[in-house]
Design a protein around this motif. Structure first.
Motif, PDB file in Angstrom:
ATOM      1  N   GLY A   1       0.830  -1.190   0.000  1.00 32.21           N
ATOM      2  CA  GLY A   1       0.000   0.000   0.000  1.00 32.21           C
ATOM      3  C   GLY A   1       0.866   1.241   0.000  1.00 32.21           C
ATOM      4  O   GLY A   1       2.099   1.165   0.054  1.00 32.21           O
ATOM      5  N   GLU A   2       0.194   2.389  -0.066  1.00 34.83           N
ATOM      6  CA  GLU A   2       0.935   3.645  -0.089  1.00 34.83           C
ATOM      7  C   GLU A   2       0.646   4.519   1.114  1.00 34.83           C
ATOM      8  O   GLU A   2       1.280   5.544   1.288  1.00 34.83           O
ATOM      9  CB  GLU A   2       0.606   4.414  -1.374  1.00 34.83           C
ATOM     10  CG  GLU A   2       1.136   3.719  -2.603  1.00 34.83           C
ATOM     11  CD  GLU A   2       0.674   4.361  -3.877  1.00 34.83           C
ATOM     12  OE1 GLU A   2      -0.140   5.295  -3.808  1.00 34.83           O
ATOM     13  OE2 GLU A   2       1.121   3.921  -4.945  1.00 34.83           O
TER      14      GLU A   2
ATOM     15  N   PHE B   1     -19.542   6.470  -2.674  1.00 33.51           N
ATOM     16  CA  PHE B   1     -18.450   7.079  -1.908  1.00 33.51           C
ATOM     17  C   PHE B   1     -17.909   6.091  -0.873  1.00 33.51           C
ATOM     18  O   PHE B   1     -16.694   5.975  -0.671  1.00 33.51           O
ATOM     19  CB  PHE B   1     -18.965   8.345  -1.242  1.00 33.51           C
ATOM     20  CG  PHE B   1     -17.958   9.045  -0.404  1.00 33.51           C
ATOM     21  CD1 PHE B   1     -16.813   9.546  -0.967  1.00 33.51           C
ATOM     22  CD2 PHE B   1     -18.153   9.194   0.953  1.00 33.51           C
ATOM     23  CE1 PHE B   1     -15.873  10.195  -0.197  1.00 33.51           C
ATOM     24  CE2 PHE B   1     -17.225   9.836   1.722  1.00 33.51           C
ATOM     25  CZ  PHE B   1     -16.083  10.339   1.149  1.00 33.51           C
ATOM     26  N   GLY B   2     -18.828   5.364  -0.216  1.00 30.54           N
ATOM     27  CA  GLY B   2     -18.381   4.357   0.748  1.00 30.54           C
ATOM     28  C   GLY B   2     -17.529   3.290   0.081  1.00 30.54           C
ATOM     29  O   GLY B   2     -16.469   2.914   0.594  1.00 30.54           O
ATOM     30  N   ALA B   3     -17.969   2.828  -1.086  1.00 24.72           N
ATOM     31  CA  ALA B   3     -17.203   1.809  -1.792  1.00 24.72           C
ATOM     32  C   ALA B   3     -15.846   2.346  -2.226  1.00 24.72           C
ATOM     33  O   ALA B   3     -14.834   1.646  -2.163  1.00 24.72           O
ATOM     34  CB  ALA B   3     -17.990   1.319  -3.005  1.00 24.72           C
ATOM     35  N   TYR B   4     -15.846   3.621  -2.631  1.00 21.15           N
ATOM     36  CA  TYR B   4     -14.574   4.258  -3.017  1.00 21.15           C
ATOM     37  C   TYR B   4     -13.607   4.271  -1.844  1.00 21.15           C
ATOM     38  O   TYR B   4     -12.419   3.978  -1.973  1.00 21.15           O
ATOM     39  CB  TYR B   4     -14.878   5.674  -3.501  1.00 21.15           C
ATOM     40  CG  TYR B   4     -13.698   6.576  -3.652  1.00 21.15           C
ATOM     41  CD1 TYR B   4     -12.868   6.475  -4.748  1.00 21.15           C
ATOM     42  CD2 TYR B   4     -13.417   7.535  -2.683  1.00 21.15           C
ATOM     43  CE1 TYR B   4     -11.782   7.310  -4.883  1.00 21.15           C
ATOM     44  CE2 TYR B   4     -12.337   8.375  -2.814  1.00 21.15           C
ATOM     45  CZ  TYR B   4     -11.524   8.250  -3.912  1.00 21.15           C
ATOM     46  OH  TYR B   4     -10.452   9.071  -4.035  1.00 21.15           O
TER      47      TYR B   4
ATOM     48  N   THR C   1      -9.973   2.179  -2.199  1.00 25.78           N
ATOM     49  CA  THR C   1      -8.763   2.930  -2.490  1.00 25.78           C
ATOM     50  C   THR C   1      -7.936   3.141  -1.238  1.00 25.78           C
ATOM     51  O   THR C   1      -7.168   4.088  -1.157  1.00 25.78           O
ATOM     52  CB  THR C   1      -9.099   4.288  -3.091  1.00 25.78           C
ATOM     53  OG1 THR C   1      -9.916   4.983  -2.151  1.00 25.78           O
ATOM     54  CG2 THR C   1      -9.818   4.160  -4.388  1.00 25.78           C
ATOM     55  N   VAL C   2      -8.079   2.235  -0.271  1.00 25.59           N
ATOM     56  CA  VAL C   2      -7.406   2.468   1.005  1.00 25.59           C
ATOM     57  C   VAL C   2      -5.904   2.361   0.846  1.00 25.59           C
ATOM     58  O   VAL C   2      -5.149   2.997   1.573  1.00 25.59           O
ATOM     59  CB  VAL C   2      -7.939   1.496   2.053  1.00 25.59           C
ATOM     60  CG1 VAL C   2      -7.582   0.093   1.699  1.00 25.59           C
ATOM     61  CG2 VAL C   2      -7.424   1.851   3.401  1.00 25.59           C
TER      62      VAL C   2
ATOM     63  N   LEU D   1      -5.238  -5.994   1.934  1.00 26.74           N
ATOM     64  CA  LEU D   1      -5.696  -4.718   2.500  1.00 26.74           C
ATOM     65  C   LEU D   1      -7.160  -4.467   2.172  1.00 26.74           C
ATOM     66  O   LEU D   1      -7.959  -4.080   3.042  1.00 26.74           O
ATOM     67  CB  LEU D   1      -4.836  -3.570   1.958  1.00 26.74           C
ATOM     68  CG  LEU D   1      -3.400  -3.487   2.444  1.00 26.74           C
ATOM     69  CD1 LEU D   1      -2.696  -2.343   1.777  1.00 26.74           C
ATOM     70  CD2 LEU D   1      -3.360  -3.322   3.940  1.00 26.74           C
ATOM     71  N   ASN D   2      -7.532  -4.733   0.907  1.00 24.73           N
ATOM     72  CA  ASN D   2      -8.917  -4.456   0.530  1.00 24.73           C
ATOM     73  C   ASN D   2      -9.886  -5.392   1.228  1.00 24.73           C
ATOM     74  O   ASN D   2     -10.971  -4.984   1.651  1.00 24.73           O
ATOM     75  CB  ASN D   2      -9.080  -4.564  -0.981  1.00 24.73           C
ATOM     76  CG  ASN D   2      -8.602  -3.316  -1.671  1.00 24.73           C
ATOM     77  OD1 ASN D   2      -8.475  -2.285  -1.023  1.00 24.73           O
ATOM     78  ND2 ASN D   2      -8.318  -3.412  -2.936  1.00 24.73           N
TER      79      ASN D   2
END
Lengths: 106, 318, 123
Positions: free
Chosen positions: B140-141, B211-214, B218-219, B289-290
């Motif tokens: 991840g970043e 927005f929640g899914a985004y 994109t975590v 992570l996702n």
């Protein structure tokens, strides 16, 4: 380029000025319904002008698209919030001409 | 800029502290939370700022419902024996003498704290190590996500457990009869009659879910994550309740689902980190992570939906 | 020590003072929330001593200026703290609602008197 910068600063200043007028109006009126009117102006006009200034300042890129999304959501939701507040205040028996003692009771 | 924000912050806190009328305490607390959230953003922690913003919205709603109950109870009794009326009868000097020991005690504690606080430089060893290694260790970043999903996963598990315990405790402590759970013949929500509100919320609701899914997916790239995304998804369900004014989601199933999701979080965490399956099977860390974030987000969404349902739909209706 | 960090410390002890003299249960809960917020802000300020850039490494150019980034460890810990604080507040509000139903007041002294009365009746 310079003209765009000056224009963006003018827009941002206008947004802040609208917000300032709104805050002054919040203190000027002490009834509920004028206050709602003035507060919704802070939300819509002030924020929209400010965001337009920020978009001009930043130039057109992916970031401007995000700002556009924010503008759309704000344009839809903020008048709705004012509408719901005023409507539920009216429905729950908040009279247009209330005396000052009634307002002070919360 | 930070100084200005902090002065505003402490002023709003003093407003909260000096106010006596409960409704206004809640509103001033909302202002305080907003300023706090902006201050977090200026301190370079967008994750915490987003969490604080979402949390303050929900806390304000809960407190408002609580205030409604308070005024209903006071109207029932007639507010004679309350502190607000009693405080006016006591003279100022007597009141000051009464609060003097508490004032001295807390001022003394403040002095002790300032006296004993270490003044030297803070060691940056751990920060440098985390920032240099988290991409290769966890992936991840976003370094904060890498820490709470990789290095300090125990904390996240503990926090998830605490949230489950709180939700179960809330749903067992508050009053409910059997009819409230299934829901029939309740009072309508206020915005239900306004066709303009219903139409607009119908358009906005899918955007909130998106927005929640985004935030879930994109975590590994930006700020956000399971907790903030879960709050957004919970607010989607709340909007659904506000629009259609229905109570068709059975709470007991949601609680059961939350427990199952918690077990899923534990299993994924144990498999991935403690048994090292991610490194062994060469799974890309983005998938880990996702997965964790979707699970955490589902759990948080369930919890806040239950809390909202508990406070708004059932406590008000009964 | 950065003197700006005195703000959250001061608020922590101010709200501790409020907790000592608070008259109603509602204000006590709000004071607990204020104390929690000030602790979180204090930790984040400690983490931001060496720089206030968000700890997000998007490309190799960001790796060059790791020194200006905020400490990610307090942020991860404070996310946990916020969620636990919300759990505490949720349980508190539920108990407050129960209190209103049973005693119809939120005043500490009245509640104490009522509890003592009830104990006398029980014994």
């Amino acid at each position: 380029m310079d003209i765009l910068y000056i224009l963006s600063y003018v827009l941002m200043g206008a947004g802040v000025a609208f917000m300032l007028f709104g805050v002054v109006g919040l203190f000027k009126y002490n009834r509920f319904f004028p206050r709602i009117l003035v507060a919704s102006k802070i939300d819509t006009v002030g924020v929209l002008t400010l965001i337009a200034g920020v978009a001009l300042r930043h130039g057109f890129s992916f970031f401007t698209g995000k700002l556009l999304l924010i503008v759309i959501v704000m344009l839809v939701l903020n008048p709705l919030v004012a509408h719901i507040l005023a409507r539920s205040a009216y429905l729950s028996g908040f009279e247009m001409e209330t005396s000052e003692e009634e307002e002070e009771q919360d | 800029m930070l100084l200005f924000l902090l002065i505003l912050w402490i002023l709003s806190a003093v407003l909260v502290l000096l106010e006596q009328r409960p409704y206004r305490i809640v509103i001033y607390f909302g202002i305080f939370s907003l300023i706090t959230s902006v201050a977090y953003l200026f301190l370079g922690s967008p994750d915490v700022a987003m969490a604080e913003a979402g949390i303050s919205a929900f806390t304000t709603i809960f407190f408002l419902v609580c205030m409604e109950r308070y005024y209903a109870a006071r109207r029932k009794v007639g507010a004679q024996a309350d502190s607000e009326t009693r405080a006016n009868t006591v003279p100022v000097r007597k009141r000051f003498v009464r609060i003097l020991p508490a004032l001295l005690f807390s001022a003394g504690l403040l002095g002790l704290f300032i006296w004993f606080i270490p003044t030297g430089e803070i060691s940056t060893h751990l920060r440098d190590q985390y920032l240099a290694l988290f991409i290769s260790d966890v992936g991840g970043e976003n370094a904060a996500t890498a820490i709470y999903l990789g290095y300090r996963l125990y904390d996240t598990l503990f926090e998830a457990l605490i949230l489950v315990i709180a939700v179960v405790a809330v749903s067992h402590m508050s009053w409910f009869d059997g009819t409230a759970m299934t829901g029939s013949g309740r009072r309508r929500a206020e915005i239900g009659h306004s066709s303009m509100a219903v139409f607009t919320m119908r358009i906005i609701c899918p955007i909130i879910l998106l927005f929640g899914a985004y935030l879930f997916f994109t975590v590994h790239l930006t700020a956000g994550g399971g907790f903030q995304g879960g709050l957004a998804v919970a607010s989607f369900f709340i909007c659904r309740y506000l629009i259609y004014d229905i109570y068709d989601i059975p709470i007991k199933k949601v609680i059961k689902m939350e427990e199952l999701v918690f077990i899923g979080i534990t299993i994924v965490a144990v498999l991935a980190i403690f048994l090292g399956v991610v490194e062994f099977a060469q799974i890309p860390p983005v998938i880990y992570l996702n997965t964790m974030n979707v699970l955490i987000g589902m759990k948080v969404a369930c919890s806040f939906f239950i809390l909202f349902y508990r406070y708004i739909a059932i406590e008000r209706a009964s | 020590m950065n003197w700006l960090e005195l703000f959250p410390v001061a608020l922590f002890f101010i709200s501790f003072f409020g907790l000592l003299i608070g008259k109603t249960v509602i204000k006590s809960i709000v004071y607990i929330l204020l104390m929690q917020t000030s602790v979180i802000l204090f930790w984040l300020m400690l983490g931001a001593r060496h720089g206030t850039a968000p700890p997000i490494v998007q490309d190799a150019a960001y790796l060059a200026n790791l020194d200006t980034m905020a400490d990610p460890l307090p942020q991860a810990l404070m996310l946990t703290a916020i969620i636990i604080g919300v759990s505490v507040i949720a349980i508190n509000i539920t108990m407050l609602n129960a209190l209103f139903r049973k005693y119809h007041t939120a005043d500490w002294k009245t509640l104490d008197a009522m509890a003592r009365e009830q104990e006398d009746n029980d014994s």
